[in-house]
Design a protein around this motif. Structure first.
Motif, PDB file in Angstrom:
ATOM      1  N   PRO A  62       0.819  -1.226   0.000  1.00  0.00           N
ATOM      2  CA  PRO A  62       0.000   0.000   0.000  1.00  0.00           C
ATOM      3  C   PRO A  62       0.850   1.273   0.000  1.00  0.00           C
ATOM      4  O   PRO A  62       0.447   2.287  -0.553  1.00  0.00           O
ATOM      5  N   GLY A  63       2.052   1.221   0.587  1.00  0.00           N
ATOM      6  CA  GLY A  63       2.952   2.371   0.590  1.00  0.00           C
ATOM      7  C   GLY A  63       3.791   2.471  -0.673  1.00  0.00           C
ATOM      8  O   GLY A  63       4.668   3.312  -0.774  1.00  0.00           O
ATOM      9  N   ARG A  64       3.543   1.595  -1.642  1.00  0.00           N
ATOM     10  CA  ARG A  64       4.211   1.531  -2.941  1.00  0.00           C
ATOM     11  C   ARG A  64       5.660   1.041  -2.853  1.00  0.00           C
ATOM     12  O   ARG A  64       6.463   1.282  -3.747  1.00  0.00           O
ATOM     13  N   ASP A  65       5.986   0.330  -1.785  1.00  0.00           N
ATOM     14  CA  ASP A  65       7.273  -0.349  -1.701  1.00  0.00           C
ATOM     15  C   ASP A  65       7.163  -1.664  -2.465  1.00  0.00           C
ATOM     16  O   ASP A  65       6.079  -2.237  -2.568  1.00  0.00           O
ATOM     17  N   GLU A  66       8.286  -2.153  -2.995  1.00  0.00           N
ATOM     18  CA  GLU A  66       8.291  -3.419  -3.718  1.00  0.00           C
ATOM     19  C   GLU A  66       8.753  -4.553  -2.823  1.00  0.00           C
ATOM     20  O   GLU A  66       9.709  -4.400  -2.072  1.00  0.00           O
ATOM     21  N   ILE A  67       8.065  -5.672  -2.933  1.00  0.00           N
ATOM     22  CA  ILE A  67       8.512  -6.912  -2.306  1.00  0.00           C
ATOM     23  C   ILE A  67       8.759  -7.888  -3.446  1.00  0.00           C
ATOM     24  O   ILE A  67       7.902  -8.054  -4.321  1.00  0.00           O
ATOM     25  N   ILE A  68       9.927  -8.499  -3.442  1.00  0.00           N
ATOM     26  CA  ILE A  68      10.267  -9.472  -4.474  1.00  0.00           C
ATOM     27  C   ILE A  68      10.308 -10.848  -3.832  1.00  0.00           C
ATOM     28  O   ILE A  68      10.980 -11.047  -2.816  1.00  0.00           O
ATOM     29  N   ALA A  69       9.571 -11.774  -4.425  1.00  0.00           N
ATOM     30  CA  ALA A  69       9.551 -13.159  -3.958  1.00  0.00           C
ATOM     31  C   ALA A  69       9.946 -14.051  -5.128  1.00  0.00           C
ATOM     32  O   ALA A  69       9.523 -13.820  -6.259  1.00  0.00           O
ATOM     33  N   ARG A  70      10.768 -15.069  -4.852  1.00  0.00           N
ATOM     34  CA  ARG A  70      11.158 -16.041  -5.876  1.00  0.00           C
ATOM     35  C   ARG A  70      10.821 -17.427  -5.359  1.00  0.00           C
ATOM     36  O   ARG A  70      11.367 -17.870  -4.346  1.00  0.00           O
ATOM     37  N   LEU A  71       9.921 -18.091  -6.079  1.00  0.00           N
ATOM     38  CA  LEU A  71       9.437 -19.408  -5.655  1.00  0.00           C
ATOM     39  C   LEU A  71       9.757 -20.455  -6.706  1.00  0.00           C
ATOM     40  O   LEU A  71       9.721 -20.172  -7.907  1.00  0.00           O
ATOM     41  N   PRO A  72      10.061 -21.687  -6.262  1.00  0.00           N
ATOM     42  CA  PRO A  72      10.318 -22.764  -7.218  1.00  0.00           C
ATOM     43  C   PRO A  72       9.096 -22.965  -8.117  1.00  0.00           C
ATOM     44  O   PRO A  72       7.959 -22.951  -7.656  1.00  0.00           O
ATOM     45  N   ARG A  73       9.356 -23.146  -9.395  1.00  0.00           N
ATOM     46  CA  ARG A  73       8.273 -23.290 -10.366  1.00  0.00           C
ATOM     47  C   ARG A  73       7.221 -24.328  -9.960  1.00  0.00           C
ATOM     48  O   ARG A  73       6.018 -24.040 -10.027  1.00  0.00           O
ATOM     49  N   PRO A  74       7.612 -25.535  -9.490  1.00  0.00           N
ATOM     50  CA  PRO A  74       6.580 -26.540  -9.181  1.00  0.00           C
ATOM     51  C   PRO A  74       5.622 -26.150  -8.049  1.00  0.00           C
ATOM     52  O   PRO A  74       4.488 -26.604  -8.009  1.00  0.00           O
ATOM     53  N   THR A  75       6.066 -25.301  -7.117  1.00  0.00           N
ATOM     54  CA  THR A  75       5.216 -24.948  -5.977  1.00  0.00           C
ATOM     55  C   THR A  75       4.673 -23.521  -6.056  1.00  0.00           C
ATOM     56  O   THR A  75       3.934 -23.101  -5.166  1.00  0.00           O
ATOM     57  N   ALA A  76       5.032 -22.775  -7.097  1.00  0.00           N
ATOM     58  CA  ALA A  76       4.574 -21.391  -7.219  1.00  0.00           C
ATOM     59  C   ALA A  76       3.072 -21.348  -7.513  1.00  0.00           C
ATOM     60  O   ALA A  76       2.578 -22.138  -8.315  1.00  0.00           O
ATOM     61  N   PRO A  77       2.359 -20.444  -6.861  1.00  0.00           N
ATOM     62  CA  PRO A  77       0.916 -20.342  -7.110  1.00  0.00           C
ATOM     63  C   PRO A  77       0.638 -19.713  -8.478  1.00  0.00           C
ATOM     64  O   PRO A  77       1.463 -18.991  -9.021  1.00  0.00           O
ATOM     65  N   ARG A  78      -0.520 -20.002  -9.010  1.00  0.00           N
ATOM     66  CA  ARG A  78      -0.971 -19.366 -10.252  1.00  0.00           C
ATOM     67  C   ARG A  78      -1.765 -18.131  -9.847  1.00  0.00           C
ATOM     68  O   ARG A  78      -2.851 -18.241  -9.270  1.00  0.00           O
ATOM     69  N   LEU A  79      -1.203 -16.974 -10.148  1.00  0.00           N
ATOM     70  CA  LEU A  79      -1.809 -15.706  -9.747  1.00  0.00           C
ATOM     71  C   LEU A  79      -1.907 -14.784 -10.956  1.00  0.00           C
ATOM     72  O   LEU A  79      -1.160 -14.943 -11.925  1.00  0.00           O
ATOM     73  N   ALA A  80      -2.789 -13.798 -10.880  1.00  0.00           N
ATOM     74  CA  ALA A  80      -2.977 -12.845 -11.971  1.00  0.00           C
ATOM     75  C   ALA A  80      -2.368 -11.494 -11.605  1.00  0.00           C
ATOM     76  O   ALA A  80      -2.599 -10.987 -10.494  1.00  0.00           O
ATOM     77  N   VAL A  81      -1.625 -10.923 -12.526  1.00  0.00           N
ATOM     78  CA  VAL A  81      -1.078  -9.583 -12.337  1.00  0.00           C
ATOM     79  C   VAL A  81      -2.239  -8.619 -12.111  1.00  0.00           C
ATOM     80  O   VAL A  81      -3.270  -8.706 -12.767  1.00  0.00           O
TER      81      VAL A  81
END
Length: 119
Positions: A62-81
């Motif tokens: 909400p404060g417009r800071d960026e959080i970067i997460a890197r997840l292994p492809r097999p366990t990464a959730p399917r999410l919409a931009v």
């Protein structure tokens, strides 16, 4: 409030501090509530990048800071931009530093100098 079970480095209760978490330690989910006992913040999923065996998610808080997460492809959730997501991480992976150490913590080794600090 950020929880850390690791020692703090110059942080004092009631004063500004900086929390640092490795991108591979952050989980991203569209669930309404993160797991109990976890650090968590909601935000908007700004981008998804496919980086070989990992998927990188960039979340704007909400404060417009960026959080970067890197997840292994097999366990990464399917999410919409553009969707609302939760980022969560365990207190055991959270490093806390005093705000006066921000220039050291945010330093860009490739640039050979300290990174600018948002204020």
């Amino acid at each position: 409030m950020i929880r850390s079970s690791l020692g703090t480095k110059g942080a004092v209760d009631g004063r500004a501090a900086l929390a640092a978490v490795r991108p591979e330690a952050i989980m991203v989910s569209d669930a309404q509530q993160p797991p109990p006992g976890q650090n968590a913040i909601s935000g908007e999923l700004a981008s998804i990048s496919h980086l070989g065996d990992v998927i990188q998610f960039v979340v704007l808080t909400p404060g417009r800071d960026e959080i970067i997460a890197r997840l292994p492809r097999p366990t990464a959730p399917r999410l919409a931009v553009g969707g609302r997501v939760w980022c969560s991480w365990d207190p055991d992976v959270t490093q806390v530093f005093g705000a006066e150490q921000a220039e050291i913590v945010l330093a860009d080794p490739a640039a050979g100098e300290a990174a600018p600090v948002a204020g």
